[in-house]
Scaffold this motif. Sequence first.
Motif, PDB file in Angstrom:
ATOM      1  N   ALA A 287      22.234  12.073 -46.612  1.00  0.00           N
ATOM      2  CA  ALA A 287      21.271  10.993 -46.398  1.00  0.00           C
ATOM      3  C   ALA A 287      21.277  10.551 -44.940  1.00  0.00           C
ATOM      4  O   ALA A 287      20.238  10.230 -44.377  1.00  0.00           O
ATOM      5  CB  ALA A 287      21.584   9.820 -47.312  1.00  0.00           C
TER       6      ALA A 287
ATOM      7  N   GLU B  67      10.721  -2.285 -45.473  1.00  0.00           N
ATOM      8  CA  GLU B  67       9.320  -2.200 -45.870  1.00  0.00           C
ATOM      9  C   GLU B  67       8.797  -3.508 -46.445  1.00  0.00           C
ATOM     10  O   GLU B  67       8.253  -3.530 -47.554  1.00  0.00           O
ATOM     11  CB  GLU B  67       9.122  -1.066 -46.895  1.00  0.00           C
ATOM     12  CG  GLU B  67       9.734   0.232 -46.423  1.00  0.00           C
ATOM     13  CD  GLU B  67       9.159   1.446 -47.124  1.00  0.00           C
ATOM     14  OE1 GLU B  67       8.050   1.353 -47.661  1.00  0.00           O
ATOM     15  OE2 GLU B  67       9.818   2.502 -47.106  1.00  0.00           O
TER      16      GLU B  67
ATOM     17  N   CYS C  16      13.967   9.908 -46.037  1.00  0.00           N
ATOM     18  CA  CYS C  16      14.624  10.371 -44.815  1.00  0.00           C
ATOM     19  C   CYS C  16      15.909   9.615 -44.539  1.00  0.00           C
ATOM     20  O   CYS C  16      16.655   9.966 -43.634  1.00  0.00           O
ATOM     21  CB  CYS C  16      13.687  10.275 -43.624  1.00  0.00           C
ATOM     22  SG  CYS C  16      13.384   8.596 -43.081  1.00  0.00           S
TER      23      CYS C  16
ATOM     24  N   THR D 231      18.932   3.827 -46.695  1.00  0.00           N
ATOM     25  CA  THR D 231      20.378   4.047 -46.719  1.00  0.00           C
ATOM     26  C   THR D 231      21.024   3.482 -45.456  1.00  0.00           C
ATOM     27  O   THR D 231      22.050   2.794 -45.529  1.00  0.00           O
ATOM     28  CB  THR D 231      20.670   5.555 -46.847  1.00  0.00           C
ATOM     29  OG1 THR D 231      19.960   6.063 -47.966  1.00  0.00           O
ATOM     30  CG2 THR D 231      22.147   5.818 -47.014  1.00  0.00           C
TER      31      THR D 231
ATOM     32  N   PRO E   8       9.398   9.695 -43.018  1.00  0.00           N
ATOM     33  CA  PRO E   8       8.814   9.938 -44.326  1.00  0.00           C
ATOM     34  C   PRO E   8       9.753   9.486 -45.445  1.00  0.00           C
ATOM     35  O   PRO E   8      10.921   9.208 -45.211  1.00  0.00           O
ATOM     36  CB  PRO E   8       8.623  11.449 -44.366  1.00  0.00           C
ATOM     37  CG  PRO E   8       9.603  11.976 -43.390  1.00  0.00           C
ATOM     38  CD  PRO E   8       9.779  10.943 -42.337  1.00  0.00           C
ATOM     39  N   SER E   9       9.231   9.428 -46.648  1.00  0.00           N
ATOM     40  CA  SER E   9      10.021   9.007 -47.798  1.00  0.00           C
ATOM     41  C   SER E   9      11.266   9.887 -47.964  1.00  0.00           C
ATOM     42  O   SER E   9      11.185  11.099 -47.815  1.00  0.00           O
ATOM     43  CB  SER E   9       9.141   9.100 -49.045  1.00  0.00           C
ATOM     44  OG  SER E   9       9.857   8.607 -50.133  1.00  0.00           O
TER      45      SER E   9
ATOM     46  N   HIS F 297       7.380   3.229 -43.382  1.00  0.00           N
ATOM     47  CA  HIS F 297       6.957   4.614 -43.267  1.00  0.00           C
ATOM     48  C   HIS F 297       5.512   4.676 -42.776  1.00  0.00           C
ATOM     49  O   HIS F 297       4.894   5.719 -42.767  1.00  0.00           O
ATOM     50  CB  HIS F 297       7.150   5.380 -44.575  1.00  0.00           C
ATOM     51  CG  HIS F 297       6.395   4.810 -45.722  1.00  0.00           C
ATOM     52  ND1 HIS F 297       7.008   4.298 -46.825  1.00  0.00           N
ATOM     53  CD2 HIS F 297       5.084   4.632 -45.907  1.00  0.00           C
ATOM     54  CE1 HIS F 297       6.103   3.835 -47.656  1.00  0.00           C
ATOM     55  NE2 HIS F 297       4.921   4.030 -47.126  1.00  0.00           N
TER      56      HIS F 297
HETATM   57  N1  LIG Z   1      22.436   6.227 -54.910  1.00  0.00           N
HETATM   58  C1  LIG Z   1      22.020   7.439 -54.533  1.00  0.00           C
HETATM   59  N2  LIG Z   1      22.501   8.552 -55.125  1.00  0.00           N
HETATM   60  C2  LIG Z   1      22.094   9.782 -54.730  1.00  0.00           C
HETATM   61  N3  LIG Z   1      21.204  10.000 -53.760  1.00  0.00           N
HETATM   62  C3  LIG Z   1      20.683   8.937 -53.134  1.00  0.00           C
HETATM   63  C4  LIG Z   1      21.053   7.608 -53.481  1.00  0.00           C
HETATM   64  N4  LIG Z   1      20.377   6.744 -52.685  1.00  0.00           N
HETATM   65  C5  LIG Z   1      19.613   7.507 -51.883  1.00  0.00           C
HETATM   66  N5  LIG Z   1      19.791   8.825 -52.140  1.00  0.00           N
HETATM   67  C6  LIG Z   1      19.147   9.955 -51.451  1.00  0.00           C
HETATM   68  O1  LIG Z   1      19.347   9.799 -50.069  1.00  0.00           O
HETATM   69  C7  LIG Z   1      18.172  10.131 -49.359  1.00  0.00           C
HETATM   70  C8  LIG Z   1      17.719   8.967 -48.503  1.00  0.00           C
HETATM   71  O2  LIG Z   1      17.262   7.913 -49.336  1.00  0.00           O
HETATM   72  P1  LIG Z   1      16.678   6.549 -48.767  1.00  0.00           P
HETATM   73  O3  LIG Z   1      16.499   5.626 -49.896  1.00  0.00           O
HETATM   74  O4  LIG Z   1      17.516   6.077 -47.648  1.00  0.00           O
HETATM   75  O5  LIG Z   1      15.245   7.010 -48.236  1.00  0.00           O
HETATM   76  P2  LIG Z   1      14.126   6.152 -47.515  1.00  0.00           P
HETATM   77  O6  LIG Z   1      13.978   6.735 -46.161  1.00  0.00           O
HETATM   78  O7  LIG Z   1      14.415   4.703 -47.591  1.00  0.00           O
HETATM   79  O8  LIG Z   1      12.853   6.529 -48.362  1.00  0.00           O
HETATM   80  P3  LIG Z   1      11.610   5.596 -48.854  1.00  0.00           P
HETATM   81  O9  LIG Z   1      10.640   5.567 -47.710  1.00  0.00           O
HETATM   82  O10 LIG Z   1      11.060   6.382 -49.988  1.00  0.00           O
HETATM   83  O11 LIG Z   1      12.141   4.268 -49.236  1.00  0.00           O
HETATM   84  C9  LIG Z   1      17.143  10.564 -50.384  1.00  0.00           C
HETATM   85  O12 LIG Z   1      17.151  11.972 -50.432  1.00  0.00           O
HETATM   86  C10 LIG Z   1      17.650   9.960 -51.654  1.00  0.00           C
HETATM   87  O13 LIG Z   1      17.283  10.780 -52.745  1.00  0.00           O
END
Ligand SMILES: Nc1ncnc2c1ncn2[C@@H]1O[C@H](COP(=O)(O)OP(=O)(O)OP(=O)(O)O)[C@@H](O)[C@H]1O
Lengths: 362, 549
Positions: free
Chosen positions: A18, A159, A40, A44, A37-38, A192
């Motif tokens: 992540a 967001e 990324c 986290t 993008p979603s 995003h």
């Molecule tokens: N608790 C978890 N267990 C397993 N994988 C996770 C967990 N939380 C996040 N991930 C994975 O880590 C990666 C990053 O997730 P994150 O939620 O940070 O994305 P994001 O950039 O905030 O996306 P979005 O724009 O959709 O909110 C993704 O591939 C997600 O599937």
Amino acid sequence: MARLDIQNIRKSYPGVTALDDISLAIKSGEFFTLLGPSGCGKTTLLRTVAGFNSHDSGEILVDGGRIDNVPAHRRNIGMVYQDYAVFPHMSVEDNVGFGLVTRKTPKAEIAERVARALALVQLGGLEARLPYELSGGQQQRVALARAMVINPRILLMDEPLSNLDAKLRVGLRDEIRDLQRSLGITTLYVTHDQEEALVISDRICIMERGRVHQVGSPHDVYARPATLFVASFVGAMNVFRDIAVGPGGEVRLGSAAVALAGLAGRSRVTLSIRPEDVTIGGSPAGEGPALRLEATLRKVTYAGRDALYRVEGSGFAPLLVHLYRPDTARLAEVDTRLTVTLPVRCLHAFDATDERRIDLRP
Amino acid sequence: MKNARVDVWTLVLAVSVGVIGVLLVWPLTSIFAASVIDNRTGDLTLDNYVRVLTRPFFQTAMLNSLIVGVGGMLGALLLGIPLAVLTTRYVIAGRQFLSTLAVLALVSPPFIGAYAWIMMLGRNGFIRLGLESIGIEVPSIYGFFGIILVFSLKFYPFVFLLTASSLGTINPSIEEAAEGLGARPWRRLFQITLPLVFPAISAAALLTFVLSIADFGTPSIVGGNVRVLATTAYNLFNSEMGGNPGLASATSVVLIAMSLVVVALQRYAVRRRNVAGALIRRPVPRRLGRLASVVAHVVCYSIVLVSSLPSLVVIYMSFRKTSGPVFQPGLSLDSYAKIIREVPHVIGNSATYSFIAVALIVIVGTGIGYLLARRETVLTGALDGAFVIPFVMPGVVLGLAYVVTFNVPPLELTGTATIIVLMLFIRRLPYTVRSSVSILKQIKGSLEEAAISLGAGPAQAFLKITLPLMLPGIVAGGLMSFITAINELSSSLILYVGRTMTMPVRIYLSVLDGEFGTAAALATILLFASGLAVYLIFRVSGRNESAFV
Ligand SMILES: Nc1ncnc2c1ncn2[C@@H]1O[C@H](COP(=O)(O)OP(=O)(O)OP(=O)(O)O)[C@@H](O)[C@H]1O
Ligand SMILES: [Mg+2]
């Protein structure tokens, strides 16, 4: 107000990385945006700073002091969520005052600061309402006031505008920006939406699959994208992949050719140009060298203030041309032949394999 | 640095693991150990199992358990499914009244039903006598007929409530599409509607089967000479103190195994069925034609009224004049006077034990539910698994396990009130844990995080934000636990001594002694307490019948 340093943060979940060695230095008072993008890793990273995620390695420092070993509730970091997270069983006033009550602030002071915060987000008069009696935009203002009233060292927003409708989004976006400026709170913002990022930020960090592609001002990121990914993610981009380069840096698109000194010694390159940099017809005077392509108009998309031409020709990928304030009477018919001009100073070049920017004008 | 931190929830996790270990895993291990140890020599042996599996005595009990389990299950499905389909898909007058009565039937203890049916259909039962006077022979209530009758009428509300709530979540477009494609009503029901609610129906079937084979009171009251595993284990153990713990334990383990097999079968059957769809419109009940409507009403009302009959009979009998154990014509408060005179402590015990157990269940169950819902680790996963155990562990077995485990130091608890409270606690705990997990899943985690980012510690965030939002659900769950705790018979029967006797135990003993008046008066008090709890649940949960399953 504080400086935030994120150093070599790594985090993997089973099967995904992540966060892959993220390092960022965020200046005091800066409005810093994570864009990507979603999936990324934006959320986290944000939650790691807030203290809700454990990370595998790396450090987080605020004003030079480590905070990644401090429990979340003692970090003094405000957070605003996409789903507002307004406490449904508490009035607006109690929501905003929550952080002050946990800090054992005197009653009179709480009342005063809550009133000031509510005035700031233009919710004066709604103190006694319960969340279900508020619109989405109002709930997000409550969340904003609640996070800011504690004078957090850092403000995190994940967001915050994406659940609101388009009009409201623009209005609240500008308000958040003004408020942040006037209070000078160091802010880490996640979105995003590339347009939102460009408008609101001092600096933007563009991420993809847990990695940082570029950190820079909105202008940097738009005008000098560090990678092909950034170039195509921020704004629109016409891309010509994997083009052969002559020994002196000559490249050819269709029937046009030009020598680019910066490419000398390479064999292949990916070129790109933004639709608004492409012009229709002959060369504008005194603008330096350009590629002139013979093409056929395939599609016209009219959108009031703008119009887009989609043109095709032989020897190059179809491309979009952006026309600002088009004159409807003079819009060309589909299937007419026309010449499109790609000024060389507007071209972006990327390594054909690792897709990093190649500077054409050192 | 891995920042795994120690906070309140780490402590709660430690306590929960301790509680489960001592109150569940240890007794289970003990009973298993007892089953493989020779009573006299103390050697390791499989003798007990060989005997249980080969001797006709046990084979008959096993077969009988299977028969009453399947019979009870089929009967409950047969009554519950039509009631659910009719009341959710068609306009039935008094739907709320019907479901309230069904819920009331659900919360009254099964052995009360058994005993009321004896008064109606027993050798001198008034219905039997009435029917015989017009020349209709009724089969003897004692035996399979009685057991399966009682189970069907007792457990059908589970099928009804689970199926009805599942039927309420089917997108009506699906059924309308089937109709648009030309499917006639019966075809639509069997090919579209029922398959869609199969997960709910199979869960209900599983539940009724497990409850039927676990039940002890019903077969021992109306069983006649039909012995099932639950009564056999009890008798083996009780024939004289420590009669044959090895054999009793082996029988118990077989009983657990039977339940486990059924649980596994059900999980397998629903493994690839996830039919939850986006629900845009709620299904709207349709109007039936005049004749069909009359038939539907007759069916619904017969099911519900017949199942309420036992409670009504018990309440009526409690007010009959008595002289000794014999009922006399006319009404009086004799039976109540008698229980207040003779066994007031029994009522006090039941109330006290249930309240303490429920308080513990609510506190511990909410904490564990929170851990399972919000802090996923290997340990919480194991904890979740451990909670299947009480579900498949019949009361008789748990009672035996507790005696085997806690009649010797280090924890010598037999004969105390504590052991009964702990037993009530552990039996109902998993249900509360499950319900708090599902309540928590509906409360967004970001709320609590927001509180923490505002400076509230984990404990404070939970107490100020999450707990108040969970409260209605917790209260409803607590009341439901109270109902089961106060009606608990089989394990109390094994663990009680004179001082710690509870109402269900007293009722059971009175029925065996033929003291029907006393039994009826105590049972009426139980029914009243359960009914009050039901009323309160409706108040806090806004008439949500799914609070009962
Ligand atoms: N608790 C978890 N267990 C397993 N994988 C996770 C967990 N939380 C996040 N991930 C994975 O880590 C990666 C990053 O997730 P994150 O939620 O940070 O994305 P994001 O950039 O905030 O996306 P979005 O724009 O959709 O909110 C993704 O591939 C997600 O599937
Ligand atoms: Mg996110």
